[in-house]
Design an enzyme around this catalytic site. Sequence first.
Site, mmCIF file in Angstrom:
data_model
loop_
_atom_site.group_PDB
_atom_site.id
_atom_site.type_symbol
_atom_site.label_atom_id
_atom_site.label_comp_id
_atom_site.label_asym_id
_atom_site.label_seq_id
_atom_site.Cartn_x
_atom_site.Cartn_y
_atom_site.Cartn_z
ATOM 1 C CG ASN A 207 -0.198 -0.135 2.501
ATOM 2 O OD1 ASN A 207 0.602 0.727 2.848
ATOM 3 N ND2 ASN A 207 -0.420 -1.223 3.228
ATOM 4 C CG ASP A 276 -6.686 -5.770 6.661
ATOM 5 O OD1 ASP A 276 -6.114 -5.803 7.764
ATOM 6 O OD2 ASP A 276 -7.396 -4.814 6.289
ATOM 7 C CE LYS A 286 9.125 -11.823 -14.429
ATOM 8 N NZ LYS A 286 9.542 -11.631 -15.795
ATOM 9 C CG PHE A 320 -2.602 5.318 13.583
ATOM 10 C CD1 PHE A 320 -1.739 4.988 14.615
ATOM 11 C CD2 PHE A 320 -2.583 6.607 13.077
ATOM 12 C CE1 PHE A 320 -0.861 5.929 15.134
ATOM 13 C CE2 PHE A 320 -1.715 7.560 13.587
ATOM 14 C CZ PHE A 320 -0.848 7.222 14.617
ATOM 15 C CE LYS A 338 -8.937 -4.425 14.399
ATOM 16 N NZ LYS A 338 -8.028 -4.305 13.272
#
Length: 402
Positions: A207, A276, A286, A320, A338
Amino acid sequence: MLRGKRVVLGVCGGIAAYKAAELTRELIREGAEVRVVMTQNATRFVTPLTFQVLSGRRVLTDTFGDDGYDMNHIALADYAELMIIAPATANMVGKAASGIADDLLSTTVMTLRCPVLFCPAMNAAMYESPIVQDNLEKLRRAGFHVLEPAAGDLACGVSGKGRLPEISLIVTEAARLLSPQDLAGERILVTAGPTREPFDPVRFITNYSSGKMGYALAAAARRRGAEVVLVSGPVTLPPPYGVEAVMVESAREMFEKVMEHLERSTVIIKAAAVADYRPAVRSRGKIKKTKGPLILELERNPDIIAEVGKRKGDRILVGFAMESENLVENAAAKMKAKGMDFIVANDLNEEGAGFQHDTNKVRIIMNDGSIESLPLMDKLEVAHAILDRVKKLRRERKRDGS
Ligand code: CTP
């Protein structure tokens, strides 16, 4: 970082004296007021005029001359909040360690009650000499601060340890020495950056996380006296000075390292953008393209913070959340599910907030239901605001005896 702080910069006679000019500029740029004291030998490398222009103040070189009249070593002791000696030569280190005070700089070192930071720079053999090492040890024992020189090519033509540390590092240490050590005794585990989830030897899913928020938290916590372990995914940032950096790639590696350091930590701040999901299969070779589409099957990664939440005991846990809708509701639900003490929520729709930016605009949602909206701030300022909440929680717990 140093707004309004009064710094005395001692410059000794070594070739790195020219770098002290850049240091003066940086200190001033960070908002400090700088008074420069030079030894006679230093003035043979760089003229006092250079420092006078850069600091905007008369440079002090002589205990008995005109310039010693209004700002002698006693007046400097009253003035200084921090003294930096850069470069600190073997001679100055030896004099300070042995109680010799035969010029303005060495008498000033002896008179000051504020923190003094020695930044040695010299020939590598000189630095390694047992006499210099003994003297540095003596200075440390006496409560002086010593920054290790950097290794590399030296002006004398040899290579080794003896270069003046990076200017940015000296400024960071200066900021630390001038900051209240209000997090001393805390061992803070910070996670930062993205994770990489490979599906063949050359490709991975990741990300846009830059790691800036987590790295700012680690730097700020260290500046305030905490011991810091930073578990980081791959980013391009250098780890902050004085922080133990543990580099990882995948979410599973991050999970392992976090669990390894959990026991010793008193506070855990999970700023990492953990993937996640990971590809269910990692091809050994590859993957070659074919005519048809490529379908990747993804499987769940461990939820690190949820696991920490289960095992945290009386540790403080901060998470966060990055949301594109229903920011407060979604973030509060994550916090509860959590086991976090509070959550820092980013709205993906806010200009200047979230991934890649140097700034952030967050809401802090506490376990007791209170919500605070912070304005758009530099990530370092956001980091301090988060650490202020950690400190407040700690104070409240101490007061309640838990
Ligand atoms: N987190 C974690 N391990 C994961 C995923 C997230 O430790 N596998 C942590 C992040 O570091 C962050 C918090 O969980 O502190 C919230 O992350 P976020 O991705 O916003 O929440 P998720 O619970 O994964 O929810 P969703 O992706 O569905 O919004």
